[in-house]
Every structure is written in C-alpha cells, then in structure tokens.
Design a protein around this motif. Structure first.
Motif, PDB file in Angstrom:
ATOM      1  N   TYR A 100      -5.005  -8.104  93.759  1.00  0.00           N
ATOM      2  CA  TYR A 100      -5.038  -7.400  92.607  1.00  0.00           C
ATOM      3  C   TYR A 100      -4.885  -8.438  91.404  1.00  0.00           C
ATOM      4  O   TYR A 100      -4.155  -9.360  91.592  1.00  0.00           O
ATOM      5  CB  TYR A 100      -4.143  -6.269  92.606  1.00  0.00           C
ATOM      6  CG  TYR A 100      -3.017  -6.352  93.126  1.00  0.00           C
ATOM      7  CD1 TYR A 100      -1.850  -6.817  92.299  1.00  0.00           C
ATOM      8  CD2 TYR A 100      -2.484  -5.928  94.158  1.00  0.00           C
ATOM      9  CE1 TYR A 100      -0.578  -7.105  92.581  1.00  0.00           C
ATOM     10  CE2 TYR A 100      -1.447  -6.163  94.688  1.00  0.00           C
ATOM     11  CZ  TYR A 100      -0.023  -6.581  93.912  1.00  0.00           C
ATOM     12  OH  TYR A 100       1.075  -6.610  94.168  1.00  0.00           O
ATOM     13  N   ALA A 101      -5.161  -7.974  90.314  1.00  0.00           N
ATOM     14  CA  ALA A 101      -4.916  -8.759  88.740  1.00  0.00           C
ATOM     15  C   ALA A 101      -3.498  -9.207  88.624  1.00  0.00           C
ATOM     16  O   ALA A 101      -2.420  -8.689  89.104  1.00  0.00           O
ATOM     17  CB  ALA A 101      -5.593  -7.747  87.941  1.00  0.00           C
ATOM     18  N   TYR A 102      -3.446 -10.091  87.955  1.00  0.00           N
ATOM     19  CA  TYR A 102      -4.172 -10.948  87.118  1.00  0.00           C
ATOM     20  C   TYR A 102      -4.084 -12.563  87.774  1.00  0.00           C
ATOM     21  O   TYR A 102      -3.386 -12.771  88.300  1.00  0.00           O
ATOM     22  CB  TYR A 102      -3.524 -10.914  85.869  1.00  0.00           C
ATOM     23  CG  TYR A 102      -4.117  -9.756  84.916  1.00  0.00           C
ATOM     24  CD1 TYR A 102      -5.167  -9.367  84.542  1.00  0.00           C
ATOM     25  CD2 TYR A 102      -2.861  -8.725  84.558  1.00  0.00           C
ATOM     26  CE1 TYR A 102      -5.498  -8.296  83.919  1.00  0.00           C
ATOM     27  CE2 TYR A 102      -3.012  -7.694  84.024  1.00  0.00           C
ATOM     28  CZ  TYR A 102      -4.360  -7.277  83.625  1.00  0.00           C
ATOM     29  OH  TYR A 102      -4.561  -6.133  82.802  1.00  0.00           O
ATOM     30  N   GLY A 103      -5.114 -13.081  87.469  1.00  0.00           N
ATOM     31  CA  GLY A 103      -5.244 -14.317  88.158  1.00  0.00           C
ATOM     32  C   GLY A 103      -4.564 -15.338  87.352  1.00  0.00           C
ATOM     33  O   GLY A 103      -4.328 -16.759  87.617  1.00  0.00           O
ATOM     34  N   ASN A 104      -3.955 -15.139  86.137  1.00  0.00           N
ATOM     35  CA  ASN A 104      -3.069 -15.956  85.517  1.00  0.00           C
ATOM     36  C   ASN A 104      -1.603 -15.881  85.759  1.00  0.00           C
ATOM     37  O   ASN A 104      -0.642 -16.394  85.112  1.00  0.00           O
ATOM     38  CB  ASN A 104      -3.243 -15.748  84.004  1.00  0.00           C
ATOM     39  CG  ASN A 104      -2.724 -14.464  83.480  1.00  0.00           C
ATOM     40  OD1 ASN A 104      -2.192 -13.707  84.385  1.00  0.00           O
ATOM     41  ND2 ASN A 104      -2.929 -14.224  82.228  1.00  0.00           N
ATOM     42  N   HIS A 105      -1.294 -15.468  86.886  1.00  0.00           N
ATOM     43  CA  HIS A 105       0.051 -15.153  87.469  1.00  0.00           C
ATOM     44  C   HIS A 105       0.922 -13.749  86.657  1.00  0.00           C
ATOM     45  O   HIS A 105       2.079 -13.756  87.114  1.00  0.00           O
ATOM     46  CB  HIS A 105       1.175 -16.268  87.321  1.00  0.00           C
ATOM     47  CG  HIS A 105       0.534 -17.350  88.261  1.00  0.00           C
ATOM     48  ND1 HIS A 105       0.707 -17.434  89.569  1.00  0.00           N
ATOM     49  CD2 HIS A 105      -0.275 -18.538  88.080  1.00  0.00           C
ATOM     50  CE1 HIS A 105       0.267 -18.415  90.308  1.00  0.00           C
ATOM     51  NE2 HIS A 105      -0.502 -19.400  89.152  1.00  0.00           N
ATOM     52  N   SER A 106       0.272 -13.217  85.686  1.00  0.00           N
ATOM     53  CA  SER A 106       1.086 -12.187  85.290  1.00  0.00           C
ATOM     54  C   SER A 106       0.752 -10.789  85.901  1.00  0.00           C
ATOM     55  O   SER A 106      -0.376 -10.874  86.691  1.00  0.00           O
ATOM     56  CB  SER A 106       0.759 -11.796  83.652  1.00  0.00           C
ATOM     57  OG  SER A 106      -0.658 -11.686  83.585  1.00  0.00           O
ATOM     58  N   LEU A 107       1.358  -9.843  85.758  1.00  0.00           N
ATOM     59  CA  LEU A 107       1.144  -8.546  86.764  1.00  0.00           C
ATOM     60  C   LEU A 107       0.774  -7.209  85.782  1.00  0.00           C
ATOM     61  O   LEU A 107       1.424  -7.275  84.519  1.00  0.00           O
ATOM     62  CB  LEU A 107       2.453  -8.343  87.486  1.00  0.00           C
ATOM     63  CG  LEU A 107       2.899  -9.303  88.677  1.00  0.00           C
ATOM     64  CD1 LEU A 107       3.960  -9.038  89.256  1.00  0.00           C
ATOM     65  CD2 LEU A 107       1.737  -9.425  89.737  1.00  0.00           C
ATOM     66  N   PRO A 108      -0.042  -6.536  86.184  1.00  0.00           N
ATOM     67  CA  PRO A 108      -0.324  -5.230  85.435  1.00  0.00           C
ATOM     68  C   PRO A 108       0.778  -4.340  85.350  1.00  0.00           C
ATOM     69  O   PRO A 108       1.609  -4.735  86.185  1.00  0.00           O
ATOM     70  CB  PRO A 108      -1.574  -4.614  86.110  1.00  0.00           C
ATOM     71  CG  PRO A 108      -1.952  -5.842  87.005  1.00  0.00           C
ATOM     72  CD  PRO A 108      -0.772  -6.696  87.240  1.00  0.00           C
ATOM     73  N   SER A 109       0.759  -3.437  84.438  1.00  0.00           N
ATOM     74  CA  SER A 109       1.772  -2.542  84.368  1.00  0.00           C
ATOM     75  C   SER A 109       2.010  -1.625  85.329  1.00  0.00           C
ATOM     76  O   SER A 109       2.961  -1.026  85.784  1.00  0.00           O
ATOM     77  CB  SER A 109       1.650  -1.797  82.846  1.00  0.00           C
ATOM     78  OG  SER A 109       0.688  -1.183  82.832  1.00  0.00           O
ATOM     79  N   ASN A 110       1.043  -1.311  85.983  1.00  0.00           N
ATOM     80  CA  ASN A 110       0.948  -0.581  87.232  1.00  0.00           C
ATOM     81  C   ASN A 110       0.867  -1.248  88.522  1.00  0.00           C
ATOM     82  O   ASN A 110       0.616  -0.719  89.595  1.00  0.00           O
ATOM     83  CB  ASN A 110      -0.200   0.448  87.114  1.00  0.00           C
ATOM     84  CG  ASN A 110      -1.667  -0.133  87.430  1.00  0.00           C
ATOM     85  OD1 ASN A 110      -1.818  -1.490  87.059  1.00  0.00           O
ATOM     86  ND2 ASN A 110      -2.682   0.432  87.981  1.00  0.00           N
ATOM     87  N   VAL A 111       1.536  -2.297  88.679  1.00  0.00           N
ATOM     88  CA  VAL A 111       1.541  -3.191  89.742  1.00  0.00           C
ATOM     89  C   VAL A 111       2.279  -2.473  90.924  1.00  0.00           C
ATOM     90  O   VAL A 111       1.745  -2.680  92.028  1.00  0.00           O
ATOM     91  CB  VAL A 111       2.515  -4.598  89.695  1.00  0.00           C
ATOM     92  CG1 VAL A 111       3.873  -4.306  89.413  1.00  0.00           C
ATOM     93  CG2 VAL A 111       2.260  -5.594  90.728  1.00  0.00           C
ATOM     94  N   ALA A 112       3.069  -1.632  90.833  1.00  0.00           N
ATOM     95  CA  ALA A 112       3.580  -0.982  92.017  1.00  0.00           C
ATOM     96  C   ALA A 112       2.719   0.137  92.702  1.00  0.00           C
ATOM     97  O   ALA A 112       2.497  -0.064  93.800  1.00  0.00           O
ATOM     98  CB  ALA A 112       5.014   0.068  91.746  1.00  0.00           C
ATOM     99  N   ASP A 113       1.878   0.723  91.822  1.00  0.00           N
ATOM    100  CA  ASP A 113       0.967   1.649  92.378  1.00  0.00           C
ATOM    101  C   ASP A 113      -0.104   0.936  92.892  1.00  0.00           C
ATOM    102  O   ASP A 113      -0.685   1.023  94.062  1.00  0.00           O
ATOM    103  CB  ASP A 113       0.248   2.331  91.236  1.00  0.00           C
ATOM    104  CG  ASP A 113       1.212   3.540  90.790  1.00  0.00           C
ATOM    105  OD1 ASP A 113       2.270   3.496  91.302  1.00  0.00           O
ATOM    106  OD2 ASP A 113       0.940   3.998  89.551  1.00  0.00           O
ATOM    107  N   LEU A 114      -0.487  -0.342  92.398  1.00  0.00           N
ATOM    108  CA  LEU A 114      -1.728  -1.339  92.845  1.00  0.00           C
ATOM    109  C   LEU A 114      -1.242  -1.769  94.207  1.00  0.00           C
ATOM    110  O   LEU A 114      -2.090  -1.632  95.090  1.00  0.00           O
ATOM    111  CB  LEU A 114      -1.798  -2.284  92.002  1.00  0.00           C
ATOM    112  CG  LEU A 114      -2.804  -2.264  90.695  1.00  0.00           C
ATOM    113  CD1 LEU A 114      -2.551  -3.262  89.584  1.00  0.00           C
ATOM    114  CD2 LEU A 114      -4.171  -1.887  90.938  1.00  0.00           C
ATOM    115  N   HIS A 115       0.049  -2.202  94.509  1.00  0.00           N
ATOM    116  CA  HIS A 115       0.503  -2.573  95.658  1.00  0.00           C
ATOM    117  C   HIS A 115       0.567  -1.654  96.689  1.00  0.00           C
ATOM    118  O   HIS A 115       0.050  -1.962  97.774  1.00  0.00           O
ATOM    119  CB  HIS A 115       1.947  -3.320  95.446  1.00  0.00           C
ATOM    120  CG  HIS A 115       2.273  -4.228  96.567  1.00  0.00           C
ATOM    121  ND1 HIS A 115       1.699  -5.522  96.713  1.00  0.00           N
ATOM    122  CD2 HIS A 115       2.976  -4.018  97.683  1.00  0.00           C
ATOM    123  CE1 HIS A 115       2.057  -5.991  97.712  1.00  0.00           C
ATOM    124  NE2 HIS A 115       2.738  -5.170  98.335  1.00  0.00           N
TER     125      HIS A 115
END
Length: 132
Positions: free
Chosen positions: A12-27
C-alpha cells in the motif's frame, strides 16, 4: 488494485516512505488478503509480505498506487504475484493456480474493504439531521 509480477507482496501507499492516514485499515485489509492467498499457495512459494511499498521494496513516486490513494480511493493496493523462483517467466503449469490464489485474495479484500468503507467512510460523510 494494481497487479504486477513478481514477488509475493501486498503493498500500500506511499512510495515516498510516508503513510496514509488510514494505514491501520489498509494494513488490516492487506493482511487478510495475504493470509487468504497464503492458504492456497503452493508449498514452494514464499509467504506474502504485507506493508508499505517503500518500506518493503523500494522508494517510488507517481505510481498508480500512490495516485489512487491521493485521489481519495480508501483501499488501494499493489499485488506482486508469486514467481515460484522463475522470475517474470512463470511456467504455464502455474498460471491457473496463481489465478485461483489471486482471486481468493481479491475476494477477501473486496468483502473486508466494503465493510470498512461502509462502517468508517460512509458514516463520516452522512451529516446528522439539523435539530429544530
């Protein structure tokens, strides 16, 4: 869903090492996808790794994955298909199995993503009626 080959990854995103705000759901959804595909994988295949694309593989920018996430698609993934140690040239006898394995993962992702979307994102856009 950006499906590519190869490597046994759910990214999942992002390719610049930052994480989306919904990273827990994404993971969580990505982990369920990886587990579903692991249940069907052939013994010689690696287990699926799940995580941020930059942290698991390499940094990128301008990918379909990043664009989808930044455009408001709440569940956007890149699936790297198994290689069975043949790299990009998977022998024909593995193709049907890879299709079944992949479909199982996509089905789990669709069901769980729909649940999350309805529970978290639909409720956030529904305004409470005004009190008079």
């Amino acid at each position: 869903m950006d499906i590519r080959s190869y490597g046994n990854y759910v990214l999942y995103a992002y390719g610049n090492h930052s994480l989306p705000s919904n990273v827990a759901d994404l993971h969580h959804v990505a982990a369920a996808m990886g587990a579903a595909m692991d249940d069907l994988k052939r013994p010689e295949a690696y287990f699926y790794e799940v995580g941020n694309s930059a942290n698991l593989m390499y940094g990128t920018s301008g990918t379909a994955l990043d664009y989808s996430q930044a455009s408001g698609v709440p569940f956007s993934y890149r699936l790297e298909l198994p290689d069975y140690r043949y790299g990009f040239l998977v022998p024909p006898q593995y193709v049907e199995h890879i299709n079944e394995e992949t479909w199982q993962g996509i089905a789990v992702t669709a069901r769980l993503g729909r649940f999350y979307y309805r529970a978290r994102y639909s409720a956030a856009t529904t305004a409470a009626p005004a009190q008079s």
